[in-house]
Enzyme design. Structure first.
Site, PDB file in Angstrom:
ATOM      1  CB  CYS A   1     -21.423  -4.081   1.691  1.00  0.00           C
ATOM      2  SG  CYS A   1     -21.579  -4.535  -0.056  1.00  0.00           S
TER       3      CYS A   1
ATOM      4  CG  ASP B   1      -2.060   1.011   1.084  1.00  0.00           C
ATOM      5  OD1 ASP B   1      -2.479   1.287  -0.051  1.00  0.00           O
ATOM      6  OD2 ASP B   1      -2.503   1.548   2.118  1.00  0.00           O
TER       7      ASP B   1
ATOM      8  CB  CYS C   1     -19.132  -8.758   4.566  1.00  0.00           C
ATOM      9  SG  CYS C   1     -18.804 -10.039   3.327  1.00  0.00           S
TER      10      CYS C   1
END
Length: 372
Positions: free
Chosen positions: A196, A136, A250
């Site tokens: 979601c 990331d 979820c």
């Protein structure tokens, strides 16, 4: 696959498990030719908000080969960080300064990078290949590459979903010049579920599998540099860093407990971090408390900006004195949110404070907060 290649992959998988990775897969660097078009379409629609670095790095982000011309294969790994408690329950406690699950623990960049460097080193030695690791920190589209490598699929909330770990995986990537046998991509398995999408308090999803950061609470509490927009303040509730709603609901999360031994643990002091504790925190205290966590990168000023929004939403008049003390702070971000929070908590006190504040105010946005 040759016997030598099979032996290498088996050794890499075993070493990944030993290092604490819960998921491992391999994709061809050219596995997702569709990414460039999707990325450019999202940028053209402005869904990146103020994250101009996404537009600036788009050419390199669109294809792994654009980032490194010699890449042939991408190894994707994941670590389960599923929280022990339900993040949705935390939103009901207005005395809590709610921090997203991933940020209540050691910074995942530090955790994953050391482990992935060791795994990449093993690959380099065994295959005689070049390697580059990313956690990331570079223009890499980790989620679609992880989907291509079979770790899971990008859900309707755009986050990677795993059958074993739900929506709770930290991802890391190893780019290599070695041409490795690829795993089968994971098929999208959301079915008709829209939990979601339905739970999002700000309707940040224009459609399934699409996210507009300009409506996302995680974006405003973490990436946004300015005042929190008026329409986002009440939906923020007690969220001071990030938003877990779309991940937390979820249904696949029920399997995330399978790797309890390997997953990261939240810090106990951040699990129970109160709003009053936050409002009492100075810059030095902030640096000490959040050292080694993702929150540290936000900085005290923006965290306090978020905390003042949470204070205004709390309805708890015990915060009035502390909130008012921020009305004279040197930072406009803090003064502006203090004005809003004071008006929410004690309109009469705000009315008496208004004239003095306006007489000394030099920032037009803060002036607007008092006049609104």
């Amino acid at each position: 696959m040759s016997r030598s290649a099979a032996a290498l992959i088996a050794e890499l998988r075993e070493r990944a498990r030993a290092l604490g990775f819960d998921a491992f897969g391999i994709a061809s660097a050219s596995a997702r030719p569709d990414l460039e078009g999707k990325l450019l379409a999202a940028l053209d629609r402005g869904w990146h908000g103020g994250m101009e670095w996404m537009r600036e790095t788009a050419p390199r982000r669109a294809r792994p080969e654009n980032l490194w011309a010699d890449v042939k294969s991408v190894i994707m790994v994941g670590i389960n960080y599923g929280p022990e408690t339900d993040p949705m329950e935390r939103l009901a406690d207005n005395g809590l300064a709610n921090i997203s699950a991933y940020a209540r623990m050691r910074d995942y960049h530090d955790v994953v990078k050391g482990k992935i460097k060791e795994l990449a080193g093993l690959l380099a030695r065994r295959a005689g290949a070049e390697v580059k690791v990313f956690v990331d920190t570079a223009p890499v589209m980790e989620k679609p590459l992880a989907e291509a490598a079979g770790l899971g699929w990008q859900g309707k909330h755009t986050v990677l979903v795993s059958r074993e770990f739900g929506s709770w995986l930290f991802l890391g990537a190893i780019f290599t010049s070695a041409e490795l046998p690829a795993d089968a991509p994971h098929p999208e398995s959301c079915g008709r579920c829209t939990r979601c999408l339905d739970i999002c308090p700000t309707n940040a999803f224009p459609a399934p599998f699409q996210l507009d950061a300009r409506k996302c609470l995680a974006y405003y509490s973490v990436e946004h540099k300015g005042q929190i927009p008026v329409e986002m303040r009440e939906p923020m509730g007690n969220r001071i860093f990030g938003c877990d709603d779309c991940l937390a609901v979820c249904p696949w999360n029920k399997f995330a407990s399978k790797a309890r031994e390997a997953k990261l643990q939240a810090r106990a002091d951040l699990e129970h971090f109160g709003l009053a504790d936050l409002l009492a925190l100075d810059d030095a205290g902030f640096r000490s408390l959040f050292s080694g966590t993702p929150v540290r990168r936000l900085g005290w000023v923006r965290l306090m900006r978020n905390g003042l929004v949470a204070a205004g939403n709390s309805g708890d008049r015990r915060h009035v004195g502390r909130v008012e003390s921020f009305a004279d702070h040197p930072e406009p971000l803090i003064r502006g949110m203090a004005a809003w929070a004071l008006k929410k908590l004690d309109p009469e006190r705000a009315r008496m404070r208004k004239a003095r504040a306006l007489a000394n105010e030099t920032d037009p946005e803060v002036t607007d907060e008092w006049l609104a």
